[in-house]
Design a protein around this motif. Structure first.
Motif, short mmCIF file in Angstrom:
data_model
loop_
_atom_site.label_atom_id
_atom_site.label_comp_id
_atom_site.label_asym_id
_atom_site.label_seq_id
_atom_site.Cartn_x
_atom_site.Cartn_y
_atom_site.Cartn_z
N VAL A 158 0.84 -1.20 0.00
CA VAL A 158 0.00 0.00 0.00
C VAL A 158 0.87 1.25 0.00
CG1 VAL A 158 -1.67 1.35 1.32
CG2 VAL A 158 -1.94 -1.14 1.12
N VAL A 159 1.92 1.26 0.84
CA VAL A 159 2.81 2.41 0.90
C VAL A 159 3.51 2.61 -0.44
CG1 VAL A 159 4.92 3.32 1.94
CG2 VAL A 159 3.17 2.28 3.38
N GLY B 254 4.14 5.62 -5.42
CA GLY B 254 4.15 5.59 -6.87
C GLY B 254 3.14 6.55 -7.47
N PHE B 255 1.94 6.57 -6.86
CA PHE B 255 0.90 7.48 -7.37
C PHE B 255 1.30 8.93 -7.19
CE2 PHE B 255 -2.89 10.07 -6.93
CZ PHE B 255 -3.57 9.74 -8.10
N VAL B 256 1.87 9.25 -6.04
CA VAL B 256 2.33 10.62 -5.79
C VAL B 256 3.39 11.01 -6.82
CG1 VAL B 256 3.57 12.12 -4.19
CG2 VAL B 256 1.73 10.65 -3.35
N GLY B 257 4.30 10.09 -7.09
CA GLY B 257 5.34 10.37 -8.09
C GLY B 257 4.76 10.65 -9.46
N LEU B 258 3.76 9.86 -9.86
CA LEU B 258 3.11 10.06 -11.15
C LEU B 258 2.37 11.39 -11.20
CD1 LEU B 258 1.68 6.50 -11.80
CD2 LEU B 258 3.57 7.60 -12.99
N PHE B 259 1.71 11.73 -10.10
CA PHE B 259 0.96 12.99 -10.06
C PHE B 259 1.92 14.18 -10.16
CE2 PHE B 259 -1.35 16.48 -7.99
CZ PHE B 259 -2.53 16.44 -8.70
#
Length: 289
Positions: free
Chosen positions: A246-247, A252-257
């Motif tokens: 989950v972390v 990963g999502f934060v990096g993509l955003f």
């Protein structure tokens, strides 16, 4: 709009029939181009899955090489459509054939260093050589026809190495394909200079900065979207889903955003490529390399 087809010091007495018309709407990315880019959703997914299945330093090197080929095939297709009329039936057929070649590359990619090496190499070479040959014929009478003749010579030379490498064992294949990719990627740096043909300097490639910028924005969105799909699918296949997973997904999502924010939000919707250096050499560095 940057340079048009009759400017920039490029002699062009008559525009070939299959070349984009000048004027309003010329920079717009056509539906056939967006349709073409959809194949690369699958291609990038295949790259990601291949890396997941070969998490080693050798696997990273192999996947980097394969991705380099995938990127270069898309890159040259995007540049070709900078000049071709997307409303032409022949141009649409060309895009369809290039899509088919990209699909073949994608299917062969996971086992390109095993039993599917010839499939991957054949489809890649067919796209690179076929596209350049089409351009050399379709744009005859224009300086770009001569330029694409030089590119055809480079692509054919690299193509021989790609095909030969497909018949070698995995280690030798990796070495030969690395050399082939270097030949492909180095061609613009050497201005496509080829014995008996001379060179094709970058200022003789009149370009449309807005069109190239929009094509690259589109494929970058595809890459970001595919990364989200990979994260989601990977997480959904875990049983149980651990806190570490989950972390990792959240990071990963934060990096993509952040990548999206830097590439799109900070630039703003009204940013135009031609506000900076719109020379073909600068566009080559920004959008190819």
């Amino acid at each position: 709009m940057g340079q048009d087809f009759a400017s920039g010091g490029v002699p062009s007495p008559e525009r070939p029939r299959l070349m984009r018309s000048e004027g309003a709407g010329r920079s717009e990315v056509a539906p056939i181009e967006l349709f073409f880019d959809l194949v690369y959703v699958f291609a990038i997914i295949q790259v990601s899955h291949t890396l997941l299945a070969h998490l080693s330093w050798l696997g990273v090197l192999e996947v980097a090489l394969l991705f380099g080929a995938v990127w270069w095939a898309w890159n040259y297709s995007a540049w070709a459509m900078n000049w071709l009329d997307p409303g032409s039936g022949l141009v649409r057929v060309l895009n369809g054939l290039l899509m088919l070649a990209a699909l073949g590359m994608s299917l062969g990619l996971p086992h390109a260093f095993a039993e599917d090496g010839l499939l991957f190499a054949t489809c890649y070479v067919a796209a690179q050589v076929g596209r350049a040959a089409f351009m050399a014929v379709a744009l005859r009478g224009h300086v770009l026809a001569k330029n694409y003749t030089n590119l055809l010579a480079w692509s054919t030379s690299a193509g021989v190495l790609w095909i030969v490498g497909a018949f070698l064992d995995p280690t030798a294949r990796l070495v030969v394909w690395l050399v082939a990719l270097v030949v492909d990627v180095a061609a613009p740096r050497f201005e496509f200079r080829f014995p008996g043909l001379g060179s094709a300097p970058m200022h003789t490639w009149p370009t449309d900065p807005e069109h190239l910028a929009e094509r690259n924005r589109a494929v970058f969105i595809i890459a970001l979207g595919e990364s989200i799909l990979i994260m989601g699918f990977t997480l959904s296949e875990l049983d149980p889903i651990t806190s570490r997973a989950v972390v990792a997904t959240l990071l990963g999502f934060v990096g993509l955003f952040v990548l999206w924010w830097a590439y799109f939000a900070l630039a703003g919707p009204d940013t135009q490529a031609s506000r900076g250096d719109a020379s073909t050499r600068a566009l080559r560095s920004a959008f190819a390399y």
